[in-house]
Design a protein around this motif. Structure first.
Motif, PDB file in Angstrom:
ATOM      1  N   ILE A  69     110.348 -55.851 -38.204  1.00 40.64           N
ATOM      2  CA  ILE A  69     109.782 -57.196 -38.197  1.00 40.64           C
ATOM      3  C   ILE A  69     108.649 -57.301 -37.187  1.00 40.64           C
ATOM      4  CG2 ILE A  69     110.266 -59.637 -37.705  1.00 40.64           C
ATOM      5  CD1 ILE A  69     113.130 -59.144 -38.620  1.00 40.64           C
ATOM      6  N   THR A  70     108.880 -56.792 -35.977  1.00 37.90           N
ATOM      7  CA  THR A  70     107.906 -56.954 -34.909  1.00 37.90           C
ATOM      8  C   THR A  70     106.651 -56.114 -35.114  1.00 37.90           C
ATOM      9  OG1 THR A  70     109.101 -55.290 -33.606  1.00 37.90           O
ATOM     10  CG2 THR A  70     109.599 -57.594 -33.164  1.00 37.90           C
ATOM     11  N   HIS A  71     106.718 -55.107 -35.984  1.00 36.94           N
ATOM     12  CA  HIS A  71     105.519 -54.321 -36.273  1.00 36.94           C
ATOM     13  C   HIS A  71     104.503 -55.136 -37.066  1.00 36.94           C
ATOM     14  CE1 HIS A  71     107.629 -50.174 -35.674  1.00 36.94           C
ATOM     15  NE2 HIS A  71     107.233 -50.730 -34.534  1.00 36.94           N
ATOM     16  N   CYS A  72     104.971 -56.217 -37.704  1.00 37.68           N
ATOM     17  CA  CYS A  72     104.070 -57.084 -38.463  1.00 37.68           C
ATOM     18  C   CYS A  72     103.499 -58.147 -37.518  1.00 37.68           C
ATOM     19  CB  CYS A  72     104.820 -57.748 -39.629  1.00 37.68           C
ATOM     20  SG  CYS A  72     105.565 -56.566 -40.768  1.00 37.68           S
ATOM     21  N   ARG A  73     102.604 -57.740 -36.640  1.00 39.94           N
ATOM     22  CA  ARG A  73     102.059 -58.643 -35.644  1.00 39.94           C
ATOM     23  C   ARG A  73     101.070 -59.619 -36.275  1.00 39.94           C
ATOM     24  NH1 ARG A  73     105.414 -58.789 -31.493  1.00 39.94           N
ATOM     25  NH2 ARG A  73     105.820 -56.741 -30.616  1.00 39.94           N
ATOM     26  N   PRO A  74     101.050 -60.856 -35.808  1.00 40.80           N
ATOM     27  CA  PRO A  74     100.059 -61.803 -36.331  1.00 40.80           C
ATOM     28  C   PRO A  74      98.652 -61.377 -35.942  1.00 40.80           C
ATOM     29  CG  PRO A  74     101.221 -62.713 -34.427  1.00 40.80           C
ATOM     30  CD  PRO A  74     101.917 -61.437 -34.787  1.00 40.80           C
ATOM     31  N   ASP A  75      97.683 -61.808 -36.722  1.00 41.57           N
ATOM     32  CA  ASP A  75      96.287 -61.498 -36.462  1.00 41.57           C
ATOM     33  C   ASP A  75      95.846 -62.214 -35.187  1.00 41.57           C
ATOM     34  OD1 ASP A  75      93.642 -60.875 -36.540  1.00 41.57           O
ATOM     35  OD2 ASP A  75      93.184 -62.031 -38.342  1.00 41.57           O
ATOM     36  N   LEU A  76      95.270 -61.466 -34.264  1.00 41.91           N
ATOM     37  CA  LEU A  76      94.857 -62.025 -32.983  1.00 41.91           C
ATOM     38  C   LEU A  76      93.632 -62.924 -33.115  1.00 41.91           C
ATOM     39  CD1 LEU A  76      94.954 -62.124 -29.861  1.00 41.91           C
ATOM     40  CD2 LEU A  76      93.709 -59.946 -29.843  1.00 41.91           C
ATOM     41  N   LYS A  77      92.775 -62.678 -34.077  1.00 40.87           N
ATOM     42  CA  LYS A  77      91.473 -63.340 -34.125  1.00 40.87           C
ATOM     43  C   LYS A  77      91.525 -64.870 -34.215  1.00 40.87           C
ATOM     44  CE  LYS A  77      88.507 -59.522 -35.511  1.00 40.87           C
ATOM     45  NZ  LYS A  77      87.499 -59.029 -36.454  1.00 40.87           N
ATOM     46  N   VAL A 110      82.556 -59.384 -18.190  1.00 42.64           N
ATOM     47  CA  VAL A 110      82.844 -58.151 -18.930  1.00 42.64           C
ATOM     48  C   VAL A 110      83.994 -58.390 -19.906  1.00 42.64           C
ATOM     49  CG1 VAL A 110      83.610 -55.764 -18.743  1.00 42.64           C
ATOM     50  CG2 VAL A 110      81.967 -56.667 -17.088  1.00 42.64           C
ATOM     51  N   CYS A 111      85.057 -59.032 -19.420  1.00 40.37           N
ATOM     52  CA  CYS A 111      86.203 -59.355 -20.287  1.00 40.37           C
ATOM     53  C   CYS A 111      85.790 -60.316 -21.391  1.00 40.37           C
ATOM     54  CB  CYS A 111      87.329 -59.968 -19.461  1.00 40.37           C
ATOM     55  SG  CYS A 111      88.107 -58.817 -18.301  1.00 40.37           S
ATOM     56  N   LEU A 112      84.947 -61.285 -21.042  1.00 38.10           N
ATOM     57  CA  LEU A 112      84.489 -62.258 -22.030  1.00 38.10           C
ATOM     58  C   LEU A 112      83.689 -61.578 -23.132  1.00 38.10           C
ATOM     59  CD1 LEU A 112      84.380 -65.254 -22.808  1.00 38.10           C
ATOM     60  CD2 LEU A 112      82.338 -65.472 -21.376  1.00 38.10           C
ATOM     61  N   GLU A 113      82.816 -60.646 -22.762  1.00 35.98           N
ATOM     62  CA  GLU A 113      82.010 -59.935 -23.753  1.00 35.98           C
ATOM     63  C   GLU A 113      82.882 -59.061 -24.653  1.00 35.98           C
ATOM     64  OE1 GLU A 113      78.791 -60.149 -24.705  1.00 35.98           O
ATOM     65  OE2 GLU A 113      78.904 -61.931 -23.422  1.00 35.98           O
ATOM     66  N   LYS A 114      83.898 -58.449 -24.083  1.00 33.29           N
ATOM     67  CA  LYS A 114      84.822 -57.644 -24.901  1.00 33.29           C
ATOM     68  C   LYS A 114      85.535 -58.513 -25.921  1.00 33.29           C
ATOM     69  CE  LYS A 114      85.736 -53.857 -21.659  1.00 33.29           C
ATOM     70  NZ  LYS A 114      86.773 -53.145 -20.844  1.00 33.29           N
ATOM     71  N   ALA A 115      85.907 -59.717 -25.513  1.00 38.81           N
ATOM     72  CA  ALA A 115      86.566 -60.650 -26.437  1.00 38.81           C
ATOM     73  C   ALA A 115      85.607 -61.063 -27.555  1.00 38.81           C
ATOM     74  CB  ALA A 115      87.065 -61.877 -25.668  1.00 38.81           C
ATOM     75  N   LYS A 116      84.363 -61.323 -27.201  1.00 42.83           N
ATOM     76  CA  LYS A 116      83.371 -61.715 -28.205  1.00 42.83           C
ATOM     77  C   LYS A 116      83.059 -60.557 -29.159  1.00 42.83           C
ATOM     78  CE  LYS A 116      81.057 -65.282 -25.452  1.00 42.83           C
ATOM     79  NZ  LYS A 116      79.804 -65.677 -24.756  1.00 42.83           N
ATOM     80  N   ASN A 117      82.985 -59.340 -28.626  1.00 40.56           N
ATOM     81  CA  ASN A 117      82.718 -58.174 -29.476  1.00 40.56           C
ATOM     82  C   ASN A 117      83.863 -57.951 -30.463  1.00 40.56           C
ATOM     83  OD1 ASN A 117      80.296 -57.664 -28.210  1.00 40.56           O
ATOM     84  ND2 ASN A 117      81.142 -56.153 -26.789  1.00 40.56           N
ATOM     85  N   LYS A 147      81.884 -58.896 -33.555  1.00 41.27           N
ATOM     86  CA  LYS A 147      81.161 -57.661 -33.863  1.00 41.27           C
ATOM     87  C   LYS A 147      82.094 -56.559 -34.368  1.00 41.27           C
ATOM     88  CE  LYS A 147      77.465 -58.623 -30.547  1.00 41.27           C
ATOM     89  NZ  LYS A 147      76.702 -58.119 -29.373  1.00 41.27           N
ATOM     90  N   ASN A 148      83.305 -56.957 -34.759  1.00 41.07           N
ATOM     91  CA  ASN A 148      84.277 -56.035 -35.365  1.00 41.07           C
ATOM     92  C   ASN A 148      84.597 -54.830 -34.481  1.00 41.07           C
ATOM     93  OD1 ASN A 148      84.531 -57.567 -37.762  1.00 41.07           O
ATOM     94  ND2 ASN A 148      82.613 -56.707 -38.512  1.00 41.07           N
ATOM     95  N   GLU A 163      88.488 -52.290 -30.264  1.00 39.72           N
ATOM     96  CA  GLU A 163      89.171 -52.310 -28.967  1.00 39.72           C
ATOM     97  C   GLU A 163      89.701 -53.716 -28.684  1.00 39.72           C
ATOM     98  OE1 GLU A 163      88.280 -51.580 -24.197  1.00 39.72           O
ATOM     99  OE2 GLU A 163      86.675 -51.355 -25.676  1.00 39.72           O
ATOM    100  N   GLU A 164      91.036 -53.843 -28.625  1.00 40.58           N
ATOM    101  CA  GLU A 164      91.627 -55.150 -28.358  1.00 40.58           C
ATOM    102  C   GLU A 164      91.228 -55.598 -26.952  1.00 40.58           C
ATOM    103  OE1 GLU A 164      96.090 -56.781 -27.907  1.00 40.58           O
ATOM    104  OE2 GLU A 164      95.604 -55.986 -29.906  1.00 40.58           O
ATOM    105  N   PRO A 165      90.716 -56.816 -26.808  1.00 45.03           N
ATOM    106  CA  PRO A 165      90.209 -57.244 -25.494  1.00 45.03           C
ATOM    107  C   PRO A 165      91.333 -57.532 -24.506  1.00 45.03           C
ATOM    108  CG  PRO A 165      90.151 -59.063 -27.042  1.00 45.03           C
ATOM    109  CD  PRO A 165      90.571 -57.857 -27.843  1.00 45.03           C
TER     110      PRO A 165
END
Length: 303
Positions: A19-27, A55-62, A66-67, A70-72
């Motif tokens: 069950i837990t392997h089916c993680r919700p979409d983070l986006k 830097v963290c903010l840009e990773k989240a935006k990417n 920008k597909n 790497e999970e931010p």
């Protein structure tokens, strides 16, 4: 799940993992977080009132736009305000699935006595838990602070401490960490539990689970000490609170002491070396009357 139909620990472990392997979409959650940050940046002056790791903010935006694969990292920011001639620093940590998961919001004010600050953060936390699940609430917290700060600045430390003690509130904190492997951290968590008269457990591994119960004041200070350690990710998933009669002899504790527990899977290969047997952990919680928390930890809709 009826007692006659209870699965073995191994069967339950396998079922939970499926069950837990089916993680919700983070986006969808990240889009809400970034939208709220954009609004806050428009309200507060950049780098003076509103501060965030760019830097963290840009990773989240990417990751979002920008597909990037790497999970931010989790987003964290600070807001500095002057209200009633008081300099406040509001620290905000957003969990991965905020706003479904509550943010960790903490206010510091060097002009406050220790117990004034404790009381204010205690009440702010109660406000957060009173909100409807899924509420975008950081700006709401700022408004709450603005409206209520006078309640704490006008009273002296002795008055606040007296009222805090008189409330007689028992709490149980459920804490989730990305992992707990450090021997030093495990020792410190146990030492702090003894210092603040906290009972419960620490389950090391990946993820790491901590439960601490005791008076609300003791739990709050214990959690602040733990949170101040260096973590990749740590958050308080849930707080159980019970008001009680000071004259009652009935114990509200579900755990007799504070211990380190382990429920490891058989080590068939290196990937399983630190993996928790979630079936055994579930039955441990069941034995202590806390199985309800399992769904909050692992986002399981059925069990």
């Amino acid at each position: 799940m009826a007692a006659s139909n209870m699965l073995s620990c191994a069967e339950l472990d396998s079922f939970i993992r499926s069950i837990t392997h089916c993680r919700p979409d983070l986006k969808p959650y990240l889009e809400i977080q970034l939208g709220e940050i954009k609004i806050l940046q428009a309200i507060f002056e950049q780098d003076k009132e509103f501060m965030i790791d760019n830097v963290c903010l840009e990773k989240a935006k990417n990751y979002m736009y920008k597909n990037s694969f790497e999970e931010p990292p989790l987003l964290e920011y600070f807001i500095k305000l002057i209200i009633n001639n008081l300099l406040l620093e509001i620290q905000v940590h957003l969990p991965k699935f905020y706003p479904i998961e509550l943010p960790d919001v903490f206010v510091r004010c060097n002009q406050f006595a220790r117990n004034q600050q404790i009381r204010m953060n205690h009440d702010l936390r109660s406000f957060l838990f009173s909100l409807e699940t899924g509420t975008v609430c950081v700006y709401g917290c700022i408004l709450w602070i603005n409206h209520n700060i006078g309640n704490y600045s006008k009273r002296d430390e002795k008055t606040i401490m007296y009222q805090f003690i008189e409330e007689k509130l028992f709490s149980r904190y459920w804490i989730y960490s990305y992992h707990i492997f450090s021997k030093e951290k495990k020792r410190e968590i146990i030492c702090l539990a003894k210092k603040y008269n906290i009972t419960g457990f620490c389950l090391p591994g990946k993820p790491g689970i901590i439960c601490g119960e005791g008076s609300d004041n003791d739990c709050f200070e214990w959690w602040q000490k733990i949170k101040s350690m260096t973590w990749k990710k740590i958050l308080c998933k849930k707080i159980d609170q019970i008001r009680y009669d000071a004259n009652s002899n009935k114990s509200l504790r579900k755990f007799g002491n504070f211990t380190e527990i382990t429920f490891s899977c058989q080590k068939n290969n290196k990937s399983n070396e630190n993996r928790m047997n979630m079936g055994k952990f579930y039955y441990y919680l069941l034995e202590h009357g806390c199985a309800y928390i399992f769904k909050d930890y692992f986002r399981i809709d059925r069990l």
